[in-house]
Scaffold this motif. Structure first.
Motif, PDB file in Angstrom:
ATOM      1  N   GLU A  48     -32.358  25.602 -37.163  1.00 54.79           N
ATOM      2  CA  GLU A  48     -33.097  24.599 -37.920  1.00 54.79           C
ATOM      3  C   GLU A  48     -33.132  24.912 -39.407  1.00 54.79           C
ATOM      4  O   GLU A  48     -33.161  24.005 -40.234  1.00 54.79           O
ATOM      5  CB  GLU A  48     -34.522  24.487 -37.381  1.00 54.79           C
ATOM      6  N   SER A  49     -33.116  26.194 -39.759  1.00 53.12           N
ATOM      7  CA  SER A  49     -33.224  26.566 -41.168  1.00 53.12           C
ATOM      8  C   SER A  49     -31.892  26.471 -41.912  1.00 53.12           C
ATOM      9  O   SER A  49     -31.876  26.387 -43.131  1.00 53.12           O
ATOM     10  CB  SER A  49     -33.811  27.967 -41.319  1.00 53.12           C
ATOM     11  N   ALA A  50     -30.789  26.487 -41.182  1.00 49.10           N
ATOM     12  CA  ALA A  50     -29.475  26.423 -41.830  1.00 49.10           C
ATOM     13  C   ALA A  50     -29.078  24.972 -42.074  1.00 49.10           C
ATOM     14  O   ALA A  50     -29.336  24.102 -41.246  1.00 49.10           O
ATOM     15  CB  ALA A  50     -28.437  27.109 -40.944  1.00 49.10           C
ATOM     16  N   ASP A  51     -28.480  24.721 -43.207  1.00 44.78           N
ATOM     17  CA  ASP A  51     -27.959  23.375 -43.483  1.00 44.78           C
ATOM     18  C   ASP A  51     -26.793  23.117 -42.553  1.00 44.78           C
ATOM     19  O   ASP A  51     -25.822  23.851 -42.571  1.00 44.78           O
ATOM     20  CB  ASP A  51     -27.490  23.255 -44.934  1.00 44.78           C
ATOM     21  N   GLY A  52     -26.899  22.060 -41.764  1.00 45.53           N
ATOM     22  CA  GLY A  52     -25.832  21.757 -40.821  1.00 45.53           C
ATOM     23  C   GLY A  52     -25.626  22.842 -39.801  1.00 45.53           C
ATOM     24  O   GLY A  52     -24.508  23.061 -39.354  1.00 45.53           O
ATOM     25  N   GLY A  53     -26.675  23.537 -39.441  1.00 45.10           N
ATOM     26  CA  GLY A  53     -26.566  24.690 -38.563  1.00 45.10           C
ATOM     27  C   GLY A  53     -25.826  24.442 -37.273  1.00 45.10           C
ATOM     28  O   GLY A  53     -24.917  25.190 -36.935  1.00 45.10           O
ATOM     29  N   ALA A  54     -26.182  23.420 -36.541  1.00 47.95           N
ATOM     30  CA  ALA A  54     -25.544  23.166 -35.253  1.00 47.95           C
ATOM     31  C   ALA A  54     -24.067  22.868 -35.443  1.00 47.95           C
ATOM     32  O   ALA A  54     -23.224  23.351 -34.692  1.00 47.95           O
ATOM     33  CB  ALA A  54     -26.241  22.024 -34.526  1.00 47.95           C
ATOM     34  N   ALA A  55     -23.744  22.095 -36.457  1.00 46.29           N
ATOM     35  CA  ALA A  55     -22.344  21.748 -36.697  1.00 46.29           C
ATOM     36  C   ALA A  55     -21.538  22.981 -37.081  1.00 46.29           C
ATOM     37  O   ALA A  55     -20.420  23.177 -36.605  1.00 46.29           O
ATOM     38  CB  ALA A  55     -22.246  20.689 -37.781  1.00 46.29           C
ATOM     39  N   SER A  56     -22.096  23.834 -37.934  1.00 49.17           N
ATOM     40  CA  SER A  56     -21.345  25.013 -38.352  1.00 49.17           C
ATOM     41  C   SER A  56     -21.199  26.008 -37.215  1.00 49.17           C
ATOM     42  O   SER A  56     -20.179  26.684 -37.106  1.00 49.17           O
ATOM     43  CB  SER A  56     -21.988  25.674 -39.573  1.00 49.17           C
ATOM     44  N   LEU A  57     -22.203  26.123 -36.336  1.00 46.85           N
ATOM     45  CA  LEU A  57     -22.083  27.013 -35.179  1.00 46.85           C
ATOM     46  C   LEU A  57     -20.967  26.527 -34.254  1.00 46.85           C
ATOM     47  O   LEU A  57     -20.158  27.307 -33.782  1.00 46.85           O
ATOM     48  CB  LEU A  57     -23.406  27.092 -34.409  1.00 46.85           C
ATOM     49  N   LYS A  58     -20.915  25.218 -34.011  1.00 50.58           N
ATOM     50  CA  LYS A  58     -19.891  24.655 -33.151  1.00 50.58           C
ATOM     51  C   LYS A  58     -18.511  24.841 -33.779  1.00 50.58           C
ATOM     52  O   LYS A  58     -17.561  25.235 -33.114  1.00 50.58           O
ATOM     53  CB  LYS A  58     -20.158  23.170 -32.903  1.00 50.58           C
ATOM     54  N   THR A  59     -18.411  24.595 -35.079  1.00 55.30           N
ATOM     55  CA  THR A  59     -17.147  24.758 -35.774  1.00 55.30           C
ATOM     56  C   THR A  59     -16.680  26.205 -35.710  1.00 55.30           C
ATOM     57  O   THR A  59     -15.500  26.477 -35.482  1.00 55.30           O
ATOM     58  CB  THR A  59     -17.286  24.311 -37.244  1.00 55.30           C
ATOM     59  N   SER A  60     -17.589  27.154 -35.891  1.00 56.43           N
ATOM     60  CA  SER A  60     -17.232  28.572 -35.820  1.00 56.43           C
ATOM     61  C   SER A  60     -16.739  28.940 -34.434  1.00 56.43           C
ATOM     62  O   SER A  60     -15.758  29.669 -34.297  1.00 56.43           O
ATOM     63  CB  SER A  60     -18.434  29.438 -36.180  1.00 56.43           C
ATOM     64  N   ALA A  61     -17.385  28.447 -33.409  1.00 53.12           N
ATOM     65  CA  ALA A  61     -16.978  28.742 -32.035  1.00 53.12           C
ATOM     66  C   ALA A  61     -15.605  28.151 -31.747  1.00 53.12           C
ATOM     67  O   ALA A  61     -14.760  28.792 -31.125  1.00 53.12           O
ATOM     68  CB  ALA A  61     -18.013  28.208 -31.045  1.00 53.12           C
ATOM     69  N   GLU A  62     -15.363  26.933 -32.211  1.00 51.05           N
ATOM     70  CA  GLU A  62     -14.061  26.301 -31.997  1.00 51.05           C
ATOM     71  C   GLU A  62     -12.962  27.059 -32.733  1.00 51.05           C
ATOM     72  O   GLU A  62     -11.873  27.250 -32.205  1.00 51.05           O
ATOM     73  CB  GLU A  62     -14.107  24.839 -32.443  1.00 51.05           C
ATOM     74  N   ALA A  63     -13.241  27.504 -33.950  1.00 48.70           N
ATOM     75  CA  ALA A  63     -12.254  28.262 -34.723  1.00 48.70           C
ATOM     76  C   ALA A  63     -11.925  29.575 -34.023  1.00 48.70           C
ATOM     77  O   ALA A  63     -10.759  29.981 -33.968  1.00 48.70           O
ATOM     78  CB  ALA A  63     -12.770  28.520 -36.132  1.00 48.70           C
ATOM     79  N   ALA A  64     -12.935  30.233 -33.478  1.00 45.63           N
ATOM     80  CA  ALA A  64     -12.712  31.493 -32.768  1.00 45.63           C
ATOM     81  C   ALA A  64     -11.841  31.262 -31.538  1.00 45.63           C
ATOM     82  O   ALA A  64     -10.950  32.068 -31.239  1.00 45.63           O
ATOM     83  CB  ALA A  64     -14.043  32.123 -32.375  1.00 45.63           C
ATOM     84  N   LYS A  65     -12.073  30.179 -30.821  1.00 45.26           N
ATOM     85  CA  LYS A  65     -11.262  29.872 -29.648  1.00 45.26           C
ATOM     86  C   LYS A  65      -9.815  29.628 -30.042  1.00 45.26           C
ATOM     87  O   LYS A  65      -8.889  30.075 -29.361  1.00 45.26           O
ATOM     88  CB  LYS A  65     -11.816  28.660 -28.903  1.00 45.26           C
ATOM     89  N   ARG A  66      -9.592  28.909 -31.136  1.00 43.93           N
ATOM     90  CA  ARG A  66      -8.230  28.651 -31.599  1.00 43.93           C
ATOM     91  C   ARG A  66      -7.528  29.956 -31.962  1.00 43.93           C
ATOM     92  O   ARG A  66      -6.350  30.143 -31.666  1.00 43.93           O
ATOM     93  CB  ARG A  66      -8.232  27.688 -32.781  1.00 43.93           C
ATOM     94  N   ARG A  67      -8.261  30.864 -32.631  1.00 47.97           N
ATOM     95  CA  ARG A  67      -7.653  32.147 -33.007  1.00 47.97           C
ATOM     96  C   ARG A  67      -7.249  32.941 -31.772  1.00 47.97           C
ATOM     97  O   ARG A  67      -6.245  33.642 -31.781  1.00 47.97           O
ATOM     98  CB  ARG A  67      -8.632  32.971 -33.856  1.00 47.97           C
ATOM     99  N   ARG A  68      -8.062  32.844 -30.712  1.00 46.84           N
ATOM    100  CA  ARG A  68      -7.748  33.580 -29.478  1.00 46.84           C
ATOM    101  C   ARG A  68      -6.736  32.832 -28.622  1.00 46.84           C
ATOM    102  O   ARG A  68      -6.229  33.369 -27.647  1.00 46.84           O
ATOM    103  CB  ARG A  68      -9.017  33.812 -28.665  1.00 46.84           C
ATOM    104  N   GLY A  69      -6.472  31.568 -28.952  1.00 49.32           N
ATOM    105  CA  GLY A  69      -5.513  30.787 -28.196  1.00 49.32           C
ATOM    106  C   GLY A  69      -6.050  30.303 -26.858  1.00 49.32           C
ATOM    107  O   GLY A  69      -5.293  30.046 -25.946  1.00 49.32           O
ATOM    108  N   THR A  70      -7.381  30.156 -26.754  1.00 50.04           N
ATOM    109  CA  THR A  70      -7.960  29.678 -25.505  1.00 50.04           C
ATOM    110  C   THR A  70      -8.149  28.178 -25.564  1.00 50.04           C
ATOM    111  O   THR A  70      -8.256  27.584 -26.633  1.00 50.04           O
ATOM    112  CB  THR A  70      -9.314  30.341 -25.210  1.00 50.04           C
ATOM    113  N   LYS A  71      -8.183  27.581 -24.410  1.00 50.06           N
ATOM    114  CA  LYS A  71      -8.384  26.144 -24.312  1.00 50.06           C
ATOM    115  C   LYS A  71      -9.812  25.797 -24.660  1.00 50.06           C
ATOM    116  O   LYS A  71     -10.749  26.448 -24.209  1.00 50.06           O
ATOM    117  CB  LYS A  71      -8.092  25.683 -22.885  1.00 50.06           C
ATOM    118  N   GLN A  72     -10.002  24.760 -25.480  1.00 47.02           N
ATOM    119  CA  GLN A  72     -11.344  24.331 -25.838  1.00 47.02           C
ATOM    120  C   GLN A  72     -11.917  23.468 -24.744  1.00 47.02           C
ATOM    121  O   GLN A  72     -11.206  22.710 -24.099  1.00 47.02           O
ATOM    122  CB  GLN A  72     -11.322  23.545 -27.151  1.00 47.02           C
ATOM    123  N   VAL A  73     -13.203  23.599 -24.529  1.00 43.42           N
ATOM    124  CA  VAL A  73     -13.878  22.832 -23.477  1.00 43.42           C
ATOM    125  C   VAL A  73     -14.478  21.591 -24.067  1.00 43.42           C
ATOM    126  O   VAL A  73     -14.976  21.535 -25.123  1.00 43.42           O
ATOM    127  CB  VAL A  73     -14.989  23.692 -22.828  1.00 43.42           C
TER     128      VAL A  73
END
Length: 73
Positions: A48-73
């Protein structure tokens, strides 16, 4: 912040939960930090305290999955 190995976290999951309720816990694999476990209240406060917190958390998780080459859910 406390830390524990992934093996200790696996076999002592109840202890991990108890520790994480009072402060974030870093879980390490092969001596390197891989995740942080924290109480849901702390997570929500940070989100709640971060600007766009939920969006940035999701984006970070998706980027990490791409780096590992795993399929996104």
């Amino acid at each position: 912040m406390q830390s524990m190995s992934a093996k200790d976290a696996k076999y002592g999951f109840g202890r991990l939960i108890d520790l994480a309720r009072s402060e974030p816990v870093t879980v390490e694999k092969h001596g390197r930090p891989v995740v942080v476990v924290m109480a849901v209240e702390e997570y929500e406060r940070l989100r709640e305290s971060a600007d766009g917190g939920a969006a940035s958390l999701k984006t970070s998780a998706e980027a990490a999955k791409r780096r590992r080459g795993t399929k996104q859910v």
